[in-house]
Design a protein around this motif. Structure first.
Motif: not given
Length: 171
Positions: A99-105, A123-134
């Motif tokens: 559910x977190x949407x403001x991941x980049x911020x 590494x995290x910035x380059x990860x595709x998809x919000x859920x994968x970044x989380x």
């Protein structure tokens, strides 16, 4: 408030001899990347097994592991006590991933507050998809302990206040 280690010891001491033996058996049989060998728990006291749990899983993660195992051997009362000492981030990880949407911020703030190193941030910035970044944020930054989780929690309160409020009301 008692330390997590103390709460684990108390939970194990509340187990009958039979349930303690079951607990040790499922601990040794537990699958995952961090495992406990038989020799570390065989004929060990509850305090010694607690030390093994904390050294294997960290003090932050050990209560969740113990709770999982207690539920498995059908000791729900002791498991509930341990769940209550879990950090908000650990307790609601699945919901946060979904559910977190403001991941980049949040990611930028984690870098700014020295929770992340530059390489980890990239590494995290380059990860595709919000859920994968989380998932990556949790795996690479938040597993370092409660300080990182507390900073993340403060950021969630600022950037995702309605999500935090919703998760807190389900307590």
């Amino acid at each position: 408030m008692a330390s997590k280690k103390k709460i684990i010891v108390d939970s194990l001491e509340n187990l009958s001899k039979e349930n303690y033996a079951k607990f040790c058996m499922v601990l040794v049989d537990r699958k995952g990347e961090r495992r406990v060998p038989q020799s570390k728990v065989e004929k060990q006291s509850r305090l010694e097994v607690t030390n093994v749990l904390v050294s294997t899983f960290t003090e932050a993660d050990a209560p969740a592991v113990v709770s999982e195992l207690l539920k498995y051997i059908v000791c729900p009362e002791e498991a509930t006590t341990l769940v209550s000492v879990q950090h908000f981030v650990d307790k609601h990880l699945l919901q946060l991933i979904q559910r977190v949407t403001n991941i980049d911020v949040i990611l930028d703030e984690l870098l700014d507050q020295n929770v992340l190193l530059e390489e980890t941030y990239e590494e995290i910035r380059q990860t595709p998809g919000k859920q994968n970044k989380m998932r990556k944020i949790y795996q690479l930054a938040l597993r370092s302990g409660d300080r990182a989780k507390n900073i993340f929690m403060d950021l969630l309160r600022q950037k995702e206040p309605y999500l935090v409020a919703d998760l807190l009301k389900d307590h």
